[in-house]
Design an enzyme around this catalytic site. Structure first.
Site, mmCIF file in Angstrom:
data_model
loop_
_atom_site.group_PDB
_atom_site.id
_atom_site.type_symbol
_atom_site.label_atom_id
_atom_site.label_comp_id
_atom_site.label_asym_id
_atom_site.label_seq_id
_atom_site.Cartn_x
_atom_site.Cartn_y
_atom_site.Cartn_z
ATOM 1 N N PRO A 55 0.951 -0.781 0.245
ATOM 2 C CA PRO A 55 -0.070 -0.215 -0.088
ATOM 3 C C PRO A 55 0.853 1.160 0.166
ATOM 4 O O PRO A 55 1.597 1.637 0.452
ATOM 5 C CB PRO A 55 -1.183 -0.055 1.319
ATOM 6 N N ARG A 95 -3.154 15.825 -10.451
ATOM 7 C CA ARG A 95 -4.780 14.399 -10.654
ATOM 8 C C ARG A 95 -6.101 14.556 -10.710
ATOM 9 O O ARG A 95 -6.828 14.021 -11.795
ATOM 10 C CB ARG A 95 -4.622 13.965 -8.745
ATOM 11 N N CYS A 151 -0.481 28.150 -17.252
ATOM 12 C CA CYS A 151 -0.774 28.971 -17.877
ATOM 13 C C CYS A 151 -1.790 27.850 -19.257
ATOM 14 O O CYS A 151 -1.332 27.214 -19.981
ATOM 15 C CB CYS A 151 0.083 29.063 -18.974
ATOM 16 N N GLU A 152 -2.854 27.390 -18.322
ATOM 17 C CA GLU A 152 -3.610 26.214 -18.816
ATOM 18 C C GLU A 152 -4.408 26.333 -18.117
ATOM 19 O O GLU A 152 -5.210 26.353 -17.617
ATOM 20 C CB GLU A 152 -2.839 25.504 -19.092
ATOM 21 N N TYR A 192 0.555 11.140 -4.188
ATOM 22 C CA TYR A 192 0.475 11.365 -5.533
ATOM 23 C C TYR A 192 0.640 12.580 -5.753
ATOM 24 O O TYR A 192 -0.033 13.128 -7.221
ATOM 25 C CB TYR A 192 0.368 10.228 -6.358
HETATM 26 N N1 LLP Z 1 2.785 -1.763 -6.318
HETATM 27 C C1 LLP Z 1 2.635 -1.034 -7.594
HETATM 28 C C2 LLP Z 1 3.839 -2.896 -7.914
HETATM 29 C C3 LLP Z 1 2.685 -0.290 -7.626
HETATM 30 O O1 LLP Z 1 2.808 -0.199 -9.174
HETATM 31 C C4 LLP Z 1 1.644 0.679 -6.673
HETATM 32 C C5 LLP Z 1 1.287 2.098 -7.489
HETATM 33 C C6 LLP Z 1 1.743 0.252 -5.943
HETATM 34 C C7 LLP Z 1 2.366 -0.785 -5.038
HETATM 35 C C8 LLP Z 1 0.955 1.320 -5.079
HETATM 36 O O2 LLP Z 1 -0.250 1.704 -5.171
HETATM 37 P P1 LLP Z 1 -1.170 2.465 -4.090
HETATM 38 O O3 LLP Z 1 -1.409 1.197 -2.928
HETATM 39 O O4 LLP Z 1 -1.123 3.304 -3.575
HETATM 40 O O5 LLP Z 1 -2.221 2.564 -4.945
HETATM 41 N N2 LLP Z 1 -1.084 8.333 -9.623
HETATM 42 C C9 LLP Z 1 -1.546 8.050 -9.308
HETATM 43 C C10 LLP Z 1 -1.560 5.964 -8.892
HETATM 44 C C11 LLP Z 1 -1.041 5.611 -10.005
HETATM 45 C C12 LLP Z 1 -0.227 4.217 -9.366
HETATM 46 C C13 LLP Z 1 1.115 3.275 -9.476
HETATM 47 N N3 LLP Z 1 1.463 2.174 -8.679
HETATM 48 C C14 LLP Z 1 -2.356 8.682 -8.481
HETATM 49 O O6 LLP Z 1 -2.059 9.127 -8.611
HETATM 50 O O7 LLP Z 1 -3.725 7.849 -8.231
#
Ligand code: LLP
Length: 439
Positions: A294, A337, A368-369, A398
């Protein structure tokens, strides 16, 4: 109704405070925009996931790896270390932060669909616990690094189990048409298993899947586990031995809006344990050691962003209604996001009781968007004026980690607040930082 604010955020007379320090005092001391990180909230989420994994899986609990990509800096890597959980890094940069923090390499794993040879070498030389293999090319690259270091590197294979998680296309990762991992359905996964199984420099310890992000229900995790466990059974049938581990990734959602209903660590882990136990029983397998990764669910709710309002403009809409454009001193450079995924946020005027009538509003940044939007639709008081402070919760994951220098805007700092004290743990970028790159 869920609460998107961290546990130490309180409202009194409409004014926001974190650990008893008012938003106005925080803004005066640290400037805006700034990410404020509720340290106790973060630490307790990290340990809660660790406990829930242990409570649910008992002796079959593997490791909770905090996903560094959601947010990392040296101090946060130290907190993760102190909480006893592991760390998932996916670039040489994230690995460098962890090493600078003195994080034990054995409790780290390396991800990435295109790890460079330099990153692989850096990881193996530092004694990283596990590398999650993402392509056939990597097998020889990791084996060469292991041979050069005289070690047998523990590896897992990242598999795409063909699950469609109900989330934004860009953060859904386990269906067939993605860049990540080995497809089970196409047979490439089995090809990779055979290649790694026969490799003397690599020790295959199990399979990995990460199905996507901001997932609010338990079923997709159980389904992914079931498909991986079926493959563990096939491995046992073929090679006469059981692989000891399964890593089921991250992706647990959080509350951005009051209507979001995220799983608690206990709910998520008990449901996963039930699914894994059932699937292992059907496949006549011992339950492997289960790990998870997580990111968002640990850091996401622990931070809010504090902005200062700079301008307010009222526009008349086609339907005759009106909308206030409230411009703050950050925007898509500190929170991409909204424009990237259509993410939704709430926000409040943090420095005063706001009792005026509400008006349809849009919180926008200084870039500027037209797409530079922090909150697309929100009801805010009509009397919002320049100089007001606006706080947006649940920006821990993120946001700072995906921040950019678009329009040469320096990236905001992260200030940790704990026990009534606030301290900078990641300083604000300066114009000299930006200019230092020009040759
Ligand atoms: N493990 C792997 C292999 C991953 O690629 C990711 C996230 C995680 C764990 C952690 O996932 P989480 O528990 O944080 O959901 N930028 C996007 C999210 C991209 C996630 C990429 N990988 C956003 O802002 O929603």
């Amino acid at each position: 109704m869920t609460n998107p604010w961290s546990s130490e955020v309180k409202f009194s007379d409409g004014k926001l405070s974190l650990c008893r320090i008012s938003a106005t005092d925080l803004a005066r001391e640290f400037g805006t925009p700034t990410f404020f990180l509720d340290e106790e909230d973060f630490r307790s989420r990290a340990t809660a996931w660790g406990y829930s994994l242990k409570d649910s899986f008992g002796e079959n609990a593997g490791t909770v790896y905090y996903a560094a990509k959601s947010f990392i800096c040296v101090e946060v890597a130290r907190w993760i270390d102190q909480s006893g959980i592991g760390l998932d890094v996916c670039t040489g940069g994230e690995l460098a932060v962890a090493i600078a923090a003195g994080f034990p390499p054995a409790r780290m794993e390396l991800h990435g669909n295109n790890k460079s040879v330099a990153e692989i070498n850096q990881a193996v030389e530092n004694g990283i616990g596990k590398i999650i293999i993402d392509s056939l090319y990597e097998i020889e690259r990791i084996a060469a690094a292991a041979k050069a270091c005289g070690v047998r590197q523990k590896v897992m294979l990242r598999l795409t189990p063909g699950i469609e998680a109900h989330t934004h296309e860009f953060i859904s990762t386990a269906h067939e048409d993605v860049k990540f991992g080995f497809s089970i359905a196409s047979g490439v996964a089995w090809q990779a298993i055979i290649a790694v199984h026969h490799h003397e420099d690599l020790e295959l310890v199990g399979f990995h899947s990460h199905i996507g992000s901001q997932i609010l229900d338990t079923e997709p995790f159980g389904e992914a586990a079931d498909r991986l466990i079926a493959l563990l059974a096939r491995y046992r049938d073929e090679f006469g031995a059981e692989l000891p581990e399964l890593n089921l990734g991250g992706g647990y959602g959080i509350s951005y809006l009051e209507s979001d209903d995220p799983l608690s660590p206990n709910q998520a882990m008990f449901a996963l344990a039930a699914a894994v136990t059932d699937s292992c029983k059907r496949n006549d397998l011992h339950i492997p050691k289960i790990s998870i990764e997580p990111g968002r669910a640990i850091v996401g709710p622990s931070m809010f962003t504090l902005y200062e309002v700079g301008t307010v403009k009222e526009v008349v809409l086609d339907d005759g209604g009106t909308r206030n454009y409230i411009s703050v001193d950050g925007g898509m450079s500190d929170n991409i996001r909204t424009s990237l995924y259509g993410a939704e946020y709430v926000g409040v005027i943090a420095n005063r009781a706001a009792s005026a009538a509400l008006r349809q509003s849009r919180v926008v940044g200084k870039h500027c968007e037209s797409g530079d939007i922090v909150i697309r639709d929100i009801q805010l008081p009509v009397d919002v004026v320049p100089g007001d402070f606006l706080a947006v919760p649940a920006t821990g994951a993120y946001c700072r980690s995906m921040a950019s220098n678009y329009n040469h805007v320096p990236r905001p700092p992260v200030v940790a607040v704990s026990n009534g004290k606030a301290r900078v743990i990641l300083r604000r970028e300066t114009l000299s930082d930006l200019l230092s790159l020009d040759v």
